[in-house]
Design an enzyme around this catalytic site. Structure first.
Site, PDB file in Angstrom:
ATOM      1  N   GLU A   1      -6.240  17.571  -4.316  1.00 38.97           N
ATOM      2  CA  GLU A   1      -5.976  17.113  -5.687  1.00 38.97           C
ATOM      3  C   GLU A   1      -5.893  18.241  -6.698  1.00 38.97           C
ATOM      4  O   GLU A   1      -6.570  18.229  -7.720  1.00 38.97           O
ATOM      5  CB  GLU A   1      -7.060  16.102  -6.099  1.00 38.97           C
ATOM      6  CG  GLU A   1      -6.616  15.237  -7.267  1.00 38.97           C
ATOM      7  CD  GLU A   1      -7.550  14.044  -7.514  1.00 38.97           C
ATOM      8  OE1 GLU A   1      -7.784  13.268  -6.588  1.00 38.97           O
ATOM      9  OE2 GLU A   1      -8.019  13.933  -8.647  1.00 38.97           O
TER      10      GLU A   1
ATOM     11  N   ARG B   1      -1.772  14.658  -6.265  1.00 38.72           N
ATOM     12  CA  ARG B   1      -2.713  13.632  -5.812  1.00 38.72           C
ATOM     13  C   ARG B   1      -3.413  12.937  -6.980  1.00 38.72           C
ATOM     14  O   ARG B   1      -3.804  11.770  -6.869  1.00 38.72           O
ATOM     15  CB  ARG B   1      -3.751  14.224  -4.838  1.00 38.72           C
ATOM     16  CG  ARG B   1      -4.644  13.143  -4.255  1.00 38.72           C
ATOM     17  CD  ARG B   1      -5.417  13.568  -3.025  1.00 38.72           C
ATOM     18  NE  ARG B   1      -6.179  12.436  -2.535  1.00 38.72           N
ATOM     19  CZ  ARG B   1      -6.831  12.397  -1.397  1.00 38.72           C
ATOM     20  NH1 ARG B   1      -6.818  13.460  -0.596  1.00 38.72           N
ATOM     21  NH2 ARG B   1      -7.506  11.335  -1.028  1.00 38.72           N
TER      22      ARG B   1
ATOM     23  N   ASN C   1      -4.714   8.302  -9.152  1.00 41.84           N
ATOM     24  CA  ASN C   1      -5.796   7.780  -9.996  1.00 41.84           C
ATOM     25  C   ASN C   1      -5.273   7.014 -11.205  1.00 41.84           C
ATOM     26  O   ASN C   1      -6.018   6.828 -12.182  1.00 41.84           O
ATOM     27  CB  ASN C   1      -6.699   8.928 -10.462  1.00 41.84           C
ATOM     28  CG  ASN C   1      -7.417   9.565  -9.294  1.00 41.84           C
ATOM     29  OD1 ASN C   1      -7.856   8.866  -8.387  1.00 41.84           O
ATOM     30  ND2 ASN C   1      -7.530  10.878  -9.306  1.00 41.84           N
TER      31      ASN C   1
ATOM     32  N   HIS D   1      -7.554   4.675 -13.082  1.00 40.78           N
ATOM     33  CA  HIS D   1      -8.917   4.879 -12.593  1.00 40.78           C
ATOM     34  C   HIS D   1      -9.862   5.452 -13.650  1.00 40.78           C
ATOM     35  O   HIS D   1     -11.059   5.213 -13.586  1.00 40.78           O
ATOM     36  CB  HIS D   1      -8.913   5.780 -11.354  1.00 40.78           C
ATOM     37  CG  HIS D   1      -8.413   5.086 -10.101  1.00 40.78           C
ATOM     38  ND1 HIS D   1      -7.176   4.492 -10.030  1.00 40.78           N
ATOM     39  CD2 HIS D   1      -8.983   4.888  -8.888  1.00 40.78           C
ATOM     40  CE1 HIS D   1      -7.004   3.972  -8.821  1.00 40.78           C
ATOM     41  NE2 HIS D   1      -8.088   4.188  -8.115  1.00 40.78           N
TER      42      HIS D   1
ATOM     43  N   HIS E   1     -12.876   3.248 -13.728  1.00 37.73           N
ATOM     44  CA  HIS E   1     -14.219   3.710 -13.357  1.00 37.73           C
ATOM     45  C   HIS E   1     -15.192   3.495 -14.512  1.00 37.73           C
ATOM     46  O   HIS E   1     -16.367   3.167 -14.296  1.00 37.73           O
ATOM     47  CB  HIS E   1     -14.195   5.189 -12.953  1.00 37.73           C
ATOM     48  CG  HIS E   1     -13.635   5.419 -11.585  1.00 37.73           C
ATOM     49  ND1 HIS E   1     -13.333   6.671 -11.100  1.00 37.73           N
ATOM     50  CD2 HIS E   1     -13.326   4.557 -10.585  1.00 37.73           C
ATOM     51  CE1 HIS E   1     -12.853   6.566  -9.870  1.00 37.73           C
ATOM     52  NE2 HIS E   1     -12.836   5.298  -9.537  1.00 37.73           N
TER      53      HIS E   1
ATOM     54  N   HIS F   1     -13.631  -2.855  -7.736  1.00 36.55           N
ATOM     55  CA  HIS F   1     -12.876  -1.632  -8.001  1.00 36.55           C
ATOM     56  C   HIS F   1     -11.419  -1.951  -8.377  1.00 36.55           C
ATOM     57  O   HIS F   1     -10.890  -1.457  -9.381  1.00 36.55           O
ATOM     58  CB  HIS F   1     -12.930  -0.718  -6.773  1.00 36.55           C
ATOM     59  CG  HIS F   1     -12.130   0.532  -6.924  1.00 36.55           C
ATOM     60  ND1 HIS F   1     -12.504   1.556  -7.756  1.00 36.55           N
ATOM     61  CD2 HIS F   1     -10.954   0.917  -6.367  1.00 36.55           C
ATOM     62  CE1 HIS F   1     -11.602   2.529  -7.700  1.00 36.55           C
ATOM     63  NE2 HIS F   1     -10.649   2.156  -6.862  1.00 36.55           N
TER      64      HIS F   1
HETATM   65  P1  NAD Z   1     -15.878  -3.277  -0.350  1.00 33.75           P
HETATM   66  O1  NAD Z   1     -16.007  -2.228   0.657  1.00 33.75           O
HETATM   67  O2  NAD Z   1     -17.063  -3.575  -1.211  1.00 33.75           O
HETATM   68  O3  NAD Z   1     -15.417  -4.616   0.368  1.00 33.75           O
HETATM   69  C1  NAD Z   1     -15.233  -5.761  -0.397  1.00 33.75           C
HETATM   70  C2  NAD Z   1     -16.042  -6.958   0.145  1.00 33.75           C
HETATM   71  O4  NAD Z   1     -15.363  -7.523   1.252  1.00 33.75           O
HETATM   72  C3  NAD Z   1     -17.429  -6.610   0.640  1.00 33.75           C
HETATM   73  O5  NAD Z   1     -18.308  -7.649   0.350  1.00 33.75           O
HETATM   74  C4  NAD Z   1     -17.217  -6.495   2.147  1.00 33.75           C
HETATM   75  O6  NAD Z   1     -18.391  -6.683   2.884  1.00 33.75           O
HETATM   76  C5  NAD Z   1     -16.242  -7.598   2.376  1.00 33.75           C
HETATM   77  N1  NAD Z   1     -15.380  -7.474   3.535  1.00 33.75           N
HETATM   78  C6  NAD Z   1     -14.821  -6.348   4.025  1.00 33.75           C
HETATM   79  N2  NAD Z   1     -13.974  -6.644   5.008  1.00 33.75           N
HETATM   80  C7  NAD Z   1     -14.017  -7.976   5.159  1.00 33.75           C
HETATM   81  C8  NAD Z   1     -13.342  -8.876   6.021  1.00 33.75           C
HETATM   82  N3  NAD Z   1     -12.405  -8.458   6.866  1.00 33.75           N
HETATM   83  N4  NAD Z   1     -13.638 -10.177   5.928  1.00 33.75           N
HETATM   84  C9  NAD Z   1     -14.553 -10.623   5.014  1.00 33.75           C
HETATM   85  N5  NAD Z   1     -15.201  -9.829   4.158  1.00 33.75           N
HETATM   86  C10 NAD Z   1     -14.922  -8.519   4.231  1.00 33.75           C
HETATM   87  O7  NAD Z   1     -14.685  -2.987  -1.368  1.00 33.75           O
HETATM   88  P2  NAD Z   1     -13.231  -2.370  -1.166  1.00 33.75           P
HETATM   89  O8  NAD Z   1     -12.404  -2.996  -2.200  1.00 33.75           O
HETATM   90  O9  NAD Z   1     -12.787  -2.398   0.236  1.00 33.75           O
HETATM   91  O10 NAD Z   1     -13.455  -0.831  -1.529  1.00 33.75           O
HETATM   92  C11 NAD Z   1     -13.855  -0.440  -2.814  1.00 33.75           C
HETATM   93  C12 NAD Z   1     -14.491   0.915  -2.715  1.00 33.75           C
HETATM   94  O11 NAD Z   1     -13.532   1.839  -2.230  1.00 33.75           O
HETATM   95  C13 NAD Z   1     -14.988   1.450  -4.039  1.00 33.75           C
HETATM   96  O12 NAD Z   1     -16.274   1.999  -3.868  1.00 33.75           O
HETATM   97  C14 NAD Z   1     -13.992   2.528  -4.391  1.00 33.75           C
HETATM   98  O13 NAD Z   1     -14.557   3.537  -5.159  1.00 33.75           O
HETATM   99  C15 NAD Z   1     -13.580   3.012  -3.034  1.00 33.75           C
HETATM  100  N6  NAD Z   1     -12.264   3.641  -2.989  1.00 33.75           N
HETATM  101  C16 NAD Z   1     -12.166   4.831  -2.360  1.00 33.75           C
HETATM  102  C17 NAD Z   1     -10.939   5.442  -2.239  1.00 33.75           C
HETATM  103  C18 NAD Z   1     -10.820   6.721  -1.473  1.00 33.75           C
HETATM  104  O14 NAD Z   1      -9.758   7.344  -1.526  1.00 33.75           O
HETATM  105  N7  NAD Z   1     -11.827   7.117  -0.737  1.00 33.75           N
HETATM  106  C19 NAD Z   1      -9.794   4.841  -2.782  1.00 33.75           C
HETATM  107  C20 NAD Z   1      -9.921   3.611  -3.423  1.00 33.75           C
HETATM  108  C21 NAD Z   1     -11.167   3.022  -3.521  1.00 33.75           C
HETATM  109  N1  GLY Z   2      -7.660   6.952  -4.226  1.00 32.38           N
HETATM  110  C1  GLY Z   2      -7.283   8.190  -4.786  1.00 32.38           C
HETATM  111  C2  GLY Z   2      -7.084   9.276  -3.802  1.00 32.38           C
HETATM  112  O1  GLY Z   2      -7.264   9.074  -2.618  1.00 32.38           O
HETATM  113  O2  GLY Z   2      -6.768  10.362  -4.165  1.00 32.38           O
END
Ligand code: NAD
Ligand code: GLY
Length: 365
Positions: free
Chosen positions: A239, A243, A247, A250, A254, A267
């Site tokens: 980034e 990259r 965001n 975001h 955030h 999120h």
């Molecule tokens: P999450 O991981 O909290 O999952 C959402 C909900 O769905 C949870 O309750 C989970 O237990 C449930 N769940 C998951 N899979 C399921 C399934 N197949 N069936 C039933 N329930 C299920 O949320 P999310 O939206 O997956 O991820 C959000 C997180 O990701 C945030 O913390 C965000 O900051 C992060 N994020 C990271 C990046 C990255 O590049 N690393 C990018 C975007 C978001």
């Molecule tokens: N979700 C933002 C990144 O992966 O850079």
């Protein structure tokens, strides 16, 4: 039925495949090359483990792989140092070695925490992503951003650490609650807005099909999102440039998540309302037209996502946004739209315009 599409994240010797298809949880062949000593830890949570852990365990156990299951509490509010420590506790208790991969089975929360544990345990062990939410399949499982939240700011502690392989099993989305599916759609729309106008047009045509979990629509949206993400990550892994465009929404989003308390707004919901704020600011800068803002609002509304931000108060927003990772030399930087399909990062937003956006886009007290 095994229909699979494979994309690649091109990072030279750290390149890895993203496999997208149905019933990939049964495909030991995709995982075994990364489990050389026939031992692996699977990290999941109390919601996903009862649904899918036994199946993945059985797939690998049938090939003689010993599994260490690690089941975390579920929720964004647990994406913290205390929960991370539960992973280290289990790895140390079971004397996991450098050759033992950590497999993340769950959404973005499990993926981000498991990745950070993999980056840091014994200074780095192999990491595998098996995302089970739409959001994780289109975004968080790809690209190697890992980490945890701090009470003062989201994702503030972390590392860039790429997985060895990503398995996006579309069949796991059958059990995903509707609200979570919609939250994932926010990140899908993001790719169209920042760099892929034809995909944005496609989403305008197919949003209802996608939300109805039509298999072809899901497969196309996931693959197209991952293609976009893989291209961006291959060009700018850490980034330093392009990259940051991922965001979009975001900085505001955030602030909403932190300001409301982790887990209150999902999120993707924060990203949706935050994207409308970014679009509003782009309009105030004279870059996009009112018709563009209306068009963007309409798509998020059709996706069942919030387009109005909560009334945290302008001062609180400014304080929280001042902690954003894009802040440089104390200056806030925003991802803004020059048109639908084209975004840029801008560090010269007049505070008066920012305050106007906060005023216009937040709910009344
Ligand atoms: P999450 O991981 O909290 O999952 C959402 C909900 O769905 C949870 O309750 C989970 O237990 C449930 N769940 C998951 N899979 C399921 C399934 N197949 N069936 C039933 N329930 C299920 O949320 P999310 O939206 O997956 O991820 C959000 C997180 O990701 C945030 O913390 C965000 O900051 C992060 N994020 C990271 C990046 C990255 O590049 N690393 C990018 C975007 C978001
Ligand atoms: N979700 C933002 C990144 O992966 O850079």
């Amino acid at each position: 039925m095994h229909i699979m599409q494979t994309l690649t994240v091109g990072l030279n010797e750290r390149s890895y495949p993203i496999h997208i298809g149905v019933n990939l949880l049964d495909r030991a062949d995709l995982l075994l090359p990364h489990i050389p000593k026939k031992r692996a830890a699977i990290v999941s949570n109390t919601t996903v483990a009862p649904l899918y852990l036994d199946r993945l365990h059985a797939t690998l156990a049938a090939q003689g792989v010993q599994i260490i299951p690690i089941v975390l509490p579920d929720g964004e509010e647990y994406k913290n140092a205390e929960t991370l420590n539960l992973i280290y506790d289990a790895l140390l208790t079971h004397r996991c070695e450098r050759s033992t991969p950590l497999i993340a089975l769950g959404g973005g929360v499990v993926g981000d925490m498991t990745g950070y544990a993999a980056a840091t345990y014994l200074r780095g062990v192999p990491f595998i992503q098996i995302p089970t939410t739409l959001l994780a399949q289109v975004d968080s499982s790809v690209g190697g951003k890992t980490g945890i939240n701090h009470p003062l700011g989201k994702n503030m502690i972390g590392a860039f650490y790429q997985p060895r392989v990503v398995l996006a099993d579309i069949a796991t989305l059958d059990t995903l609650p509707d609200r979570e599916l919609r939250a994932g759609a926010a990140e899908v729309i993001k790719y169209g807005l920042i760099r892929d106008l034809p995909f944005y047009d496609w989403l305008e045509e197919h949003m209802e099909k996608l939300l109805a979990r039509d298999g072809d629509a899901l497969r196309y949206a996931i693959a197209r999102s991952c293609e976009n993400k893989a291209e961006v990550v291959a060009a700018d892994e850490r980034e330093s440039g392009e990259r940051a465009l991922l965001n979009l929404g975001h900085t505001f989003g955030h602030a909403i998540e932190t300001g409301m308390g982790y887990g209150v707004w999902l999120h993707g919901e924060g990203v949706a309302a935050g994207t409308i704020m970014a679009a509003d600011l782009s309009l105030r800068l004279g870059w996009i037209a009112t018709a563009d803002l209306v068009r963007i609002c309409r798509l998020f509304e059709r996706a069942g996502l919030p387009v109005t931000a909560p009334a945290l108060g302008a001062e609180k927003y400014l304080e929280l946004m001042g902690l954003d990772k894009k802040v440089e030399g104390g200056r806030m930087r925003f991802v803004l739209l020059q048109s639908i399909g084209r975004a840029i990062v801008n560090g010269d937003v007049p505070e008066t315009l920012l305050r106007e956006t906060l005023e216009a886009c937040c709910a009344d007290d």
